[in-house]
Design a protein around this motif. Structure first.
Motif, short mmCIF file in Angstrom:
data_model
loop_
_atom_site.label_atom_id
_atom_site.label_comp_id
_atom_site.label_asym_id
_atom_site.label_seq_id
_atom_site.Cartn_x
_atom_site.Cartn_y
_atom_site.Cartn_z
N ALA A 101 0.84 -1.21 0.00
CA ALA A 101 0.00 0.00 0.00
C ALA A 101 0.87 1.25 0.00
CB ALA A 101 -0.93 0.00 1.21
N VAL A 102 1.97 1.23 0.76
CA VAL A 102 2.89 2.38 0.80
C VAL A 102 3.55 2.55 -0.57
CG1 VAL A 102 4.96 3.35 1.86
CG2 VAL A 102 3.27 2.20 3.29
N HIS A 143 -3.33 14.29 -0.68
CA HIS A 143 -4.01 13.88 0.56
C HIS A 143 -5.01 12.75 0.29
CE1 HIS A 143 -2.52 16.73 3.49
NE2 HIS A 143 -2.73 17.72 2.66
N GLN A 144 -5.72 12.85 -0.84
CA GLN A 144 -6.69 11.81 -1.19
C GLN A 144 -5.99 10.48 -1.44
OE1 GLN A 144 -8.82 13.41 -4.53
NE2 GLN A 144 -9.99 14.85 -3.28
N TYR A 145 -4.86 10.53 -2.16
CA TYR A 145 -4.09 9.30 -2.41
C TYR A 145 -3.62 8.69 -1.09
CZ TYR A 145 -3.62 10.35 -7.45
OH TYR A 145 -3.85 10.59 -8.77
N ALA A 146 -3.14 9.56 -0.18
CA ALA A 146 -2.64 9.07 1.11
C ALA A 146 -3.77 8.45 1.92
CB ALA A 146 -1.98 10.22 1.88
N GLU A 147 -4.93 9.06 1.90
CA GLU A 147 -6.07 8.51 2.66
C GLU A 147 -6.49 7.16 2.11
OE1 GLU A 147 -8.50 7.90 5.63
OE2 GLU A 147 -7.07 9.55 5.55
N LYS A 148 -6.46 7.02 0.78
CA LYS A 148 -6.79 5.75 0.15
C LYS A 148 -5.80 4.66 0.61
CE LYS A 148 -6.22 5.23 -4.31
NZ LYS A 148 -6.30 5.40 -5.75
N ALA A 149 -4.53 5.01 0.71
CA ALA A 149 -3.51 4.05 1.17
C ALA A 149 -3.71 3.73 2.65
CB ALA A 149 -2.11 4.60 0.92
N LEU A 179 3.92 5.93 5.51
CA LEU A 179 3.00 6.52 4.54
C LEU A 179 2.88 8.03 4.75
CD1 LEU A 179 -0.34 4.94 3.60
CD2 LEU A 179 -0.34 7.29 4.34
N ASP A 180 2.74 8.45 6.00
CA ASP A 180 2.62 9.88 6.30
C ASP A 180 3.89 10.64 5.90
OD1 ASP A 180 0.06 9.58 7.25
OD2 ASP A 180 0.65 9.50 9.37
#
Length: 185
Positions: A16-17, A118-124, A171-172
């Motif tokens: 996912a990362v 941010h959207q991509y990160a939230e999906k991950a 990820l963050d």
């Protein structure tokens, strides 16, 4: 229900990362990045093909991408695909190659790209949490089948939570780095 497998959970979370890294590499910053053109498909030879299967993409300068189309008859379709991809790029066809100057980003576009990252990160994050849930469910199922004891389940849950926390932290960091890159170029 699958049996608890820490290595599989870790592999899926790291996946996912990595998927996030790949998604973010396609986001445009002020610099030329060949990954920017990865999602583009071109209609050639009667079918849709990824751009990297009909041309070589390079970044000869910090603010320029060069697309060298292998079959010169495909220059028109490649140019059209780049223009219609919605990347804000204006291809320049010099007969043999297509040059793509990377314009400076406006402040609004930077904010838009930061929001998208941010959207991509939230999906991950959601993907990692789903893997965590699968691991917790597997531990509970193993306990209910009497394959492990309660204290082993609790120890396993702590391992899964630590793994989840570590991957969310990674990820963050990836997302923060990309956001900084977008906002400061």
């Amino acid at each position: 229900m699958a049996k608890y497998d820490k290595a599989d959970l870790e592999r899926r979370m790291k996946g996912a990362v990595e998927a996030l890294r790949h998604d973010l590499s396609g986001l445009r910053t002020g610099r030329a990045n060949t990954a920017l053109l990865d999602p583009i498909t071109v209609t050639v030879y009667g079918s849709q093909m990824p751009l990297n299967q009909v041309a070589t993409v390079s970044a000869p300068e910090p603010r320029l991408l060069s697309v060298q189309v292998w079959d010169k008859t495909n220059i028109g379709p490649v140019e059209k695909a780049i223009r219609s991809a919605g990347l804000g790029l204006n291809p320049i066809n010099d007969g043999n190659n297509i040059r793509l100057p990377i314009p400076d980003l406006t402040e609004d576009r930077r904010k838009e790209l930061a929001k998208l990252s941010h959207q991509y990160a939230e999906k991950a994050r959601v993907a990692i949490r789903n893997v965590r849930r699968d691991g917790m469910d597997a531990l509970k199922a193993d306990e209910s089948k009497k394959e492990i004891a309660e204290d082993e389940r609790k120890r396993g849950e702590a391992e899964v939570q630590k793994l989840t926390d570590d991957q969310i932290k990674a990820l963050d960091e990836v997302a923060a780095q990309k956001e900084k890159e977008i906002l400061t170029q």
